[in-house]
Design a protein around this motif. Structure first.
Motif, PDB file in Angstrom:
ATOM      1  N   GLN A 222      26.751  32.449  18.438  1.00 15.68           N
ATOM      2  CA  GLN A 222      25.871  33.496  18.963  1.00 15.68           C
ATOM      3  C   GLN A 222      24.465  32.932  19.150  1.00 15.68           C
ATOM      4  OE1 GLN A 222      24.438  36.687  16.304  1.00 15.68           O
ATOM      5  NE2 GLN A 222      25.203  38.157  17.815  1.00 15.68           N
ATOM      6  N   TRP A 223      23.885  33.155  20.332  1.00 17.29           N
ATOM      7  CA  TRP A 223      22.529  32.691  20.608  1.00 17.29           C
ATOM      8  C   TRP A 223      21.524  33.723  20.118  1.00 17.29           C
ATOM      9  CZ3 TRP A 223      21.374  27.874  22.124  1.00 17.29           C
ATOM     10  CH2 TRP A 223      22.410  27.096  22.661  1.00 17.29           C
ATOM     11  N   ARG A 224      20.633  33.298  19.254  1.00 19.59           N
ATOM     12  CA  ARG A 224      19.627  34.186  18.652  1.00 19.59           C
ATOM     13  C   ARG A 224      18.227  33.826  19.133  1.00 19.59           C
ATOM     14  NH1 ARG A 224      20.999  37.155  14.030  1.00 19.59           N
ATOM     15  NH2 ARG A 224      23.244  37.109  13.611  1.00 19.59           N
ATOM     16  N   LEU A 225      17.374  34.835  19.225  1.00 21.79           N
ATOM     17  CA  LEU A 225      16.012  34.631  19.703  1.00 21.79           C
ATOM     18  C   LEU A 225      15.174  33.960  18.625  1.00 21.79           C
ATOM     19  CD1 LEU A 225      13.872  35.107  21.926  1.00 21.79           C
ATOM     20  CD2 LEU A 225      13.333  37.268  20.776  1.00 21.79           C
ATOM     21  N   ALA A 226      14.784  32.703  18.883  1.00 20.05           N
ATOM     22  CA  ALA A 226      13.992  31.938  17.922  1.00 20.05           C
ATOM     23  C   ALA A 226      12.529  31.835  18.331  1.00 20.05           C
ATOM     24  CB  ALA A 226      14.574  30.542  17.752  1.00 20.05           C
ATOM     25  N   GLY A 227      12.243  31.892  19.641  1.00 20.18           N
ATOM     26  CA  GLY A 227      10.869  31.703  20.087  1.00 20.18           C
ATOM     27  C   GLY A 227      10.594  32.375  21.410  1.00 20.18           C
ATOM     28  N   LEU A 228       9.297  32.511  21.702  1.00 20.55           N
ATOM     29  CA  LEU A 228       8.806  33.058  22.968  1.00 20.55           C
ATOM     30  C   LEU A 228       7.876  32.035  23.604  1.00 20.55           C
ATOM     31  CD1 LEU A 228       7.799  36.605  21.684  1.00 20.55           C
ATOM     32  CD2 LEU A 228       9.885  36.041  22.950  1.00 20.55           C
ATOM     33  N   ALA A 229       8.095  31.717  24.863  1.00 18.99           N
ATOM     34  CA  ALA A 229       7.256  30.739  25.552  1.00 18.99           C
ATOM     35  C   ALA A 229       5.800  31.194  25.527  1.00 18.99           C
ATOM     36  CB  ALA A 229       7.729  30.578  26.986  1.00 18.99           C
ATOM     37  N   SER A 230       4.910  30.286  25.165  1.00 16.60           N
ATOM     38  CA  SER A 230       3.507  30.672  25.039  1.00 16.60           C
ATOM     39  C   SER A 230       2.554  29.721  25.740  1.00 16.60           C
ATOM     40  CB  SER A 230       3.123  30.790  23.564  1.00 16.60           C
ATOM     41  OG  SER A 230       1.794  31.218  23.406  1.00 16.60           O
ATOM     42  N   TRP A 231       2.522  28.441  25.346  1.00 21.80           N
ATOM     43  CA  TRP A 231       1.543  27.537  25.954  1.00 21.80           C
ATOM     44  C   TRP A 231       2.080  26.116  25.987  1.00 21.80           C
ATOM     45  CZ3 TRP A 231      -0.546  23.920  22.396  1.00 21.80           C
ATOM     46  CH2 TRP A 231      -0.420  24.247  21.039  1.00 21.80           C
ATOM     47  N   LYS A 232       1.445  25.317  26.831  1.00 16.58           N
ATOM     48  CA  LYS A 232       1.837  23.924  27.011  1.00 16.58           C
ATOM     49  C   LYS A 232       0.646  23.015  26.760  1.00 16.58           C
ATOM     50  CE  LYS A 232       3.162  24.412  31.291  1.00 16.58           C
ATOM     51  NZ  LYS A 232       2.853  25.831  31.467  1.00 16.58           N
ATOM     52  N   PHE A 233       0.946  21.765  26.446  1.00 12.91           N
ATOM     53  CA  PHE A 233      -0.116  20.776  26.285  1.00 12.91           C
ATOM     54  C   PHE A 233       0.183  19.573  27.158  1.00 12.91           C
ATOM     55  CE2 PHE A 233      -1.772  16.893  24.381  1.00 12.91           C
ATOM     56  CZ  PHE A 233      -3.122  17.185  24.393  1.00 12.91           C
ATOM     57  N   LEU A 234      -0.812  19.171  27.929  1.00  9.17           N
ATOM     58  CA  LEU A 234      -0.689  17.956  28.717  1.00  9.17           C
ATOM     59  C   LEU A 234      -2.071  17.340  28.876  1.00  9.17           C
ATOM     60  CD1 LEU A 234      -1.461  18.866  32.037  1.00  9.17           C
ATOM     61  CD2 LEU A 234       0.505  20.240  31.436  1.00  9.17           C
ATOM     62  N   GLU A 235      -2.075  16.054  29.052  1.00  9.66           N
ATOM     63  CA  GLU A 235      -3.337  15.335  29.134  1.00  9.66           C
ATOM     64  C   GLU A 235      -3.865  15.331  30.561  1.00  9.66           C
ATOM     65  OE1 GLU A 235      -2.711  11.464  27.591  1.00  9.66           O
ATOM     66  OE2 GLU A 235      -2.262  12.156  25.553  1.00  9.66           O
ATOM     67  N   GLY A 236      -5.191  15.228  30.676  1.00  7.11           N
ATOM     68  CA  GLY A 236      -5.804  15.125  31.989  1.00  7.11           C
ATOM     69  C   GLY A 236      -6.723  16.288  32.302  1.00  7.11           C
ATOM     70  N   ASP A 237      -7.259  16.284  33.503  1.00  8.07           N
ATOM     71  CA  ASP A 237      -8.178  17.313  33.990  1.00  8.07           C
ATOM     72  C   ASP A 237      -7.370  18.578  34.289  1.00  8.07           C
ATOM     73  OD1 ASP A 237      -9.863  18.944  35.592  1.00  8.07           O
ATOM     74  OD2 ASP A 237     -10.994  17.186  36.251  1.00  8.07           O
ATOM     75  N   VAL A 238      -7.650  19.667  33.564  1.00 13.23           N
ATOM     76  CA  VAL A 238      -6.861  20.889  33.727  1.00 13.23           C
ATOM     77  C   VAL A 238      -7.021  21.503  35.107  1.00 13.23           C
ATOM     78  CG1 VAL A 238      -6.845  21.431  31.277  1.00 13.23           C
ATOM     79  CG2 VAL A 238      -8.670  22.347  32.738  1.00 13.23           C
ATOM     80  N   ARG A 239      -8.020  21.064  35.857  1.00  8.23           N
ATOM     81  CA  ARG A 239      -8.214  21.607  37.207  1.00  8.23           C
ATOM     82  C   ARG A 239      -7.282  20.953  38.224  1.00  8.23           C
ATOM     83  NH1 ARG A 239     -14.506  20.215  37.295  1.00  8.23           N
ATOM     84  NH2 ARG A 239     -13.492  18.270  36.618  1.00  8.23           N
ATOM     85  N   THR A 240      -6.748  19.795  37.904  1.00 10.36           N
ATOM     86  CA  THR A 240      -5.969  19.061  38.896  1.00 10.36           C
ATOM     87  C   THR A 240      -4.589  18.615  38.420  1.00 10.36           C
ATOM     88  OG1 THR A 240      -7.005  16.975  38.205  1.00 10.36           O
ATOM     89  CG2 THR A 240      -8.055  18.196  40.012  1.00 10.36           C
ATOM     90  N   VAL A 241      -4.367  18.588  37.122  1.00  9.21           N
ATOM     91  CA  VAL A 241      -3.104  18.058  36.593  1.00  9.21           C
ATOM     92  C   VAL A 241      -1.937  18.985  36.947  1.00  9.21           C
ATOM     93  CG1 VAL A 241      -3.280  19.209  34.345  1.00  9.21           C
ATOM     94  CG2 VAL A 241      -2.044  17.035  34.547  1.00  9.21           C
ATOM     95  N   TRP A 242      -0.783  18.389  37.196  1.00 10.19           N
ATOM     96  CA  TRP A 242       0.417  19.168  37.477  1.00 10.19           C
ATOM     97  C   TRP A 242       1.238  19.306  36.195  1.00 10.19           C
ATOM     98  CZ3 TRP A 242       3.403  19.592  42.561  1.00 10.19           C
ATOM     99  CH2 TRP A 242       2.501  19.851  43.610  1.00 10.19           C
ATOM    100  N   PRO A 243       1.524  20.530  35.779  1.00  8.55           N
ATOM    101  CA  PRO A 243       2.343  20.734  34.576  1.00  8.55           C
ATOM    102  C   PRO A 243       3.812  20.461  34.862  1.00  8.55           C
ATOM    103  CG  PRO A 243       1.768  22.836  35.561  1.00  8.55           C
ATOM    104  CD  PRO A 243       1.040  21.788  36.365  1.00  8.55           C
ATOM    105  N   GLY A 244       4.575  20.253  33.791  1.00  5.14           N
ATOM    106  CA  GLY A 244       6.010  20.087  33.909  1.00  5.14           C
ATOM    107  C   GLY A 244       6.481  18.658  34.061  1.00  5.14           C
ATOM    108  N   ARG A 245       5.618  17.680  33.825  1.00 11.24           N
ATOM    109  CA  ARG A 245       6.033  16.289  33.968  1.00 11.24           C
ATOM    110  C   ARG A 245       6.603  15.779  32.635  1.00 11.24           C
ATOM    111  NH1 ARG A 245       2.054  12.735  37.638  1.00 11.24           N
ATOM    112  NH2 ARG A 245       4.026  11.581  37.717  1.00 11.24           N
ATOM    113  N   TYR A 246       7.390  14.728  32.738  1.00 15.61           N
ATOM    114  CA  TYR A 246       7.953  14.114  31.540  1.00 15.61           C
ATOM    115  C   TYR A 246       6.837  13.743  30.553  1.00 15.61           C
ATOM    116  CZ  TYR A 246      12.266  13.538  34.262  1.00 15.61           C
ATOM    117  OH  TYR A 246      13.386  13.750  35.017  1.00 15.61           O
ATOM    118  N   GLY A 247       7.132  13.905  29.278  1.00 16.87           N
ATOM    119  CA  GLY A 247       6.180  13.569  28.234  1.00 16.87           C
ATOM    120  C   GLY A 247       5.305  14.723  27.796  1.00 16.87           C
ATOM    121  N   GLN A 248       5.308  15.819  28.549  1.00 16.92           N
ATOM    122  CA  GLN A 248       4.503  16.973  28.179  1.00 16.92           C
ATOM    123  C   GLN A 248       5.230  17.820  27.134  1.00 16.92           C
ATOM    124  OE1 GLN A 248       3.560  18.893  31.911  1.00 16.92           O
ATOM    125  NE2 GLN A 248       2.417  17.113  32.644  1.00 16.92           N
ATOM    126  N   SER A 249       4.453  18.635  26.423  1.00 19.65           N
ATOM    127  CA  SER A 249       4.990  19.457  25.338  1.00 19.65           C
ATOM    128  C   SER A 249       4.827  20.933  25.645  1.00 19.65           C
ATOM    129  CB  SER A 249       4.276  19.150  24.014  1.00 19.65           C
ATOM    130  OG  SER A 249       4.425  17.791  23.659  1.00 19.65           O
TER     131      SER A 249
END
Length: 274
Positions: A222-249
Motif C-alpha cells: 500500500q502506498w502511503r503519503l509520506a511527503g508533500l512537494a515544497s521546495w528545490k535547491f539548485l546552484e546558480g543565479d535564480v533569475r536564469t537557472v533552469w530547474p530540474g537538471r541532474y544533481g539538483q535536490s
C-alpha cells in the motif's frame, strides 16, 4: 501579487513539483492516468494537495490562493467547494524586501534559509464529503531516509539533461516517477536527481507548478503519503537557472513530523505548532 512573484523567482527554492524525467527514457514510460492516484487534488491554477479524509485535504501552505474564497479544488475530475483553510501557525511567507533583493542580485540563500525554517503545510476542509475516492493513508514512520518514494504531478515537464523552462507552462500531463530519499530530519525529507547510469529506472524530480503533490512510500503493498512537494535547491543565479537538471535536490514536507497537527485539525482542536 507576492505568491506569483515568489513562484516566478524561486525556481531554485519553492514552487516545486511536476515530474522532470530522465533524458534517456521515453516520456510515455512516465505518463499515467488519474487512476494511478485518485486522491490527488488539483489546486486552482497550479499546485496539488492530497485527500486524507473524506472532507479534508492536506497541501503545502504556499499553494493556497491569495484571493479570498469561496474557491474550489478538483478531485477525480469533479470540482469540490472549500469550506475552510487551516494554515500551520509556523508557516512563514518571505517578505517583499527579501524577494526584491533576490531578484536584484540573483542570490536567494536567505530566502532558502527562511523556507527551510517554515512549516509549509495547510489543511482544507471541503463543504461536502468525497464519496467517490478513497483517501490516502498517512506514512507515520521515521525511517524515510534511503526509502524509495513515488512522486506524482502535472506541472512543468522536461528532462534532467536540460531541466525545464522556469516560465512554464506549469500544468501539463500527469506523470509519476521514483527517487531515493537521501536525508530526513524534522520538517523535511529530500532527494537528489541522479544522472544515468546512477538512479532508478524511472528516476525523476519535481518541477515547477505542482507544490503540495504527494511523495509516497510503499508499506505492505500500500502506498502511503509520506511527503508533500515544497521546495528545490539548485546552484546558480535564480533569475536564469533552469530547474530540474541532474544533481539538483527537492525537499518535501515530512508528514510524519506533522501527523499530530493533522490529526488535531481534523478533530477540531486548536492548531498548535508541530
Amino acid at each position: 501579487m507576492l505568491r506569483l512573484l515568489l513562484l516566478s523567482l524561486l525556481a531554485a527554492t519553492s514552487s516545486a513539483s511536476a515530474v522532470v524525467i530522465r533524458h534517456d527514457v521515453d516520456d510515455t514510460e512516465y505518463r499515467v492516468t488519474a487512476a494511478e492516484f485518485p486522491a490527488l487534488v488539483d489546486m486552482p491554477g497550479e499546485g496539488h494537495g492530497v485527500l486524507v479524509e473524506p472532507r479534508w485535504v492536506v497541501t503545502a501552505a504556499h499553494t493556497i490562493p491569495s484571493q479570498p474564497g469561496p474557491w474550489q479544488v478538483v478531485i477525480n475530475g469533479v470540482p469540490r467547494n472549500v469550506e475552510r483553510v487551516v494554515t500551520h501557525p509556523g508557516y512563514k511567507l518571505p517578505p517583499h524586501a527579501l524577494i526584491h533583493q533576490a531578484m536584484a542580485t540573483g542570490e536567494a540563500v536567505l530566502v532558502l534559509v527562511l523556507l527551510a525554517s517554515s512549516d509549509d503545510i495547510a489543511m482544507l476542509k471541503l463543504s461536502e464529503a468525497v464519496t467517490d475516492v478513497v483517501p490516502a493513508p498517512l506514512y507515520l514512520g521515521s525511517d524515510e531516509a534511503n526509502r524509495i518514494v513515488r512522486i506524482l504531478g502535472k506541472g512543468a515537464a522536461g528532462t534532467g539533461a536540460i531541466g525545464h523552462d522556469p516560465q512554464g507552462p506549469n500544468r501539463t500531463e500527469l506523470r509519476r516517477a521514483f527517487n531515493t530519499v537521501t536525508s530526513a530530519h524534522e520538517r523535511w525529507f529530500c532527494y537528489v536527481f541522479d544522472a544515468p547510469p546512477s538512479g532508478l529506472p524511472l528516476e525523476g524530480i519535481l518541477g515547477n507548478g505542482d507544490s503540495g503533490g504527494p511523495a509516497l512510500i510503499e508499506v505492505d503493498g500500500q502506498w502511503r503519503l509520506a511527503g508533500l512537494a515544497s521546495w528545490k535547491f539548485l546552484e546558480g543565479d535564480v533569475r536564469t537557472v533552469w530547474p530540474g537538471r541532474y544533481g539538483q535536490s527537492a525537499c518535501n514536507v515530512r508528514i510524519s513530523h506533522y501527523a499530530s497537527w493533522i490529526e488535531g485539525v481534523i478533530a477540531g482542536e486548536p492548531p498548535a505548532a508541530g
